[in-house]
Design an enzyme around this catalytic site. Structure first.
Site, PDB file in Angstrom:
ATOM      1  N   MET A   1       0.834  -1.189   0.000  1.00 20.74           N
ATOM      2  CA  MET A   1       0.000   0.000   0.000  1.00 20.74           C
ATOM      3  C   MET A   1       0.879   1.253   0.000  1.00 20.74           C
ATOM      4  O   MET A   1       1.866   1.318  -0.696  1.00 20.74           O
ATOM      5  CB  MET A   1      -0.947  -0.022   1.203  1.00 20.74           C
ATOM      6  CG  MET A   1      -2.006  -1.097   1.083  1.00 20.74           C
ATOM      7  SD  MET A   1      -3.015  -0.859  -0.387  1.00 20.74           S
ATOM      8  CE  MET A   1      -3.749  -2.466  -0.532  1.00 20.74           C
ATOM      9  N   CYS A   2       0.573   2.220   0.831  1.00 22.13           N
ATOM     10  CA  CYS A   2       1.255   3.506   0.820  1.00 22.13           C
ATOM     11  C   CYS A   2       1.740   3.844   2.222  1.00 22.13           C
ATOM     12  O   CYS A   2       1.409   3.185   3.197  1.00 22.13           O
ATOM     13  CB  CYS A   2       0.320   4.611   0.322  1.00 22.13           C
ATOM     14  SG  CYS A   2      -0.500   4.250  -1.253  1.00 22.13           S
ATOM     15  N   ARG A   3       2.521   4.908   2.313  1.00 16.63           N
ATOM     16  CA  ARG A   3       2.973   5.473   3.584  1.00 16.63           C
ATOM     17  C   ARG A   3       2.784   6.987   3.494  1.00 16.63           C
ATOM     18  O   ARG A   3       3.044   7.586   2.454  1.00 16.63           O
ATOM     19  CB  ARG A   3       4.443   5.176   3.854  1.00 16.63           C
ATOM     20  CG  ARG A   3       4.849   3.699   3.834  1.00 16.63           C
ATOM     21  CD  ARG A   3       4.521   2.971   5.140  1.00 16.63           C
ATOM     22  NE  ARG A   3       3.142   2.483   5.160  1.00 16.63           N
ATOM     23  CZ  ARG A   3       2.582   1.874   6.198  1.00 16.63           C
ATOM     24  NH1 ARG A   3       3.259   1.698   7.310  1.00 16.63           N
ATOM     25  NH2 ARG A   3       1.345   1.443   6.128  1.00 16.63           N
TER      26      ARG A   3
END
Length: 282
Positions: A1-3
């Site tokens: 996913m993302c940060r």
């Protein structure tokens, strides 16, 4: 996913958290310790506030954050009292600049980690719920941008937490109508340059990681020789996908189904309860 991360406090150089911290956001783009994907290289973005009465500035790029030399130069030069940064790992939508976070409308910035599951199956219905005056500002194809515009449709500028609850209610109801199990997983940040609103929520109750800083006044007492803590000021606040440094007492994990509102040095946690709007969107 993302940060992602969002900061407010005394003006600091962006490089302080993007590059110089032990587990900086750039380090997380390559070696995430808590994300569902270790590498987040499908673009990045930074949004920051300068002139109080003007919209925030923004720099987005489809290249991996770790290889962008201009980002390193900009982060060394830019000082801001409030900014949002995001590194992306794409899911159902392509890696392109218009899909990079943070998204912007007026004074507001928005960043998201997670996904709307089976997004292609619900995309049309969700997009048709966006207010007509907001529809022309759509730039990309990602679910995150649609979530932002739906939140604006339901009153993000007036009551941010309630608008996000209604946005989630609409997404979950639309997914359920299509037979999608656990339609939404998210941590999000929304800010107007004065307050930061962050939410950790998922339909299945297993949300992506989210933390916020403990009291910087308390941290300064614990670590009086840490110049980064002193420079940020006693009222500073950080909310982020995973901690930047390993300091005991520095971080608090945000519980499931919780909204965090930070404004002028005050930090409040409240239950996050998705629900459908009482009336259809205009």
């Amino acid at each position: 996913m993302c940060r992602w991360l969002a900061y407010s406090g005394n003006p600091i150089h962006l490089e302080t958290v993007l590059f110089r911290a032990q587990h900086s956001l750039i380090d997380q783009s390559l070696h995430s310790r808590m994300g569902h994907t270790t590498t987040n290289g499908d673009g990045f973005g930074v949004g920051w506030y300068g002139v109080p009465t003007e919209p925030p500035f923004r720099y987005r790029c489809v290249a991996p954050a770790w290889s962008d030399r201009n980002l390193r130069e900009a982060a060394r030069a830019i000082r801001s009292p409030l900014f949002v940064a995001h590194v992306r790992a794409a899911t159902d939508t392509p890696a392109q600049e218009t899909n990079c976070h943070p998204f912007r409308h007026g004074r507001w910035l928005f960043a998201h980690n997670g996904l709307i599951r089976d997004y292609p199956a619900v995309r049309r219905e969700l997009m048709l719920m966006i207010a007509p005056d907001l529809f022309p500002v759509i730039e990309g194809s990602t679910d995150s941008e649609v979530m932002f515009l739906l939140a604006l449709t339901y009153g993000l500028e007036r009551n941010p937490v309630q608008a996000l609850e209604q946005m989630v209610g609409v997404v979950e109801a639309t997914g359920a109508a299509k037979g999608i199990q656990h339609p939404l997983n998210m941590t999000v940040a929304a800010t107007d340059g004065e307050r930061i609103v962050a939410v950790r929520y998922s339909s299945e109750g297993e949300s992506r990681s989210l933390f916020h800083s403990a009291s910087f006044r308390h941290l300064r007492a614990l670590y009086p020789d840490d110049r980064r803590i002193t420079a940020a000021g006693d009222d500073a606040f950080l909310v982020l996908s995973e901690p930047l440094i390993d300091l005991p007492g520095a971080w608090e994990e945000v519980p499931e189904a919780t909204a965090v509102v930070a404004h002028a040095g005050n930090v409040e946690q409240r239950p996050f309860r998705p629900h459908l709007p009482a009336l259809p969107a205009p």
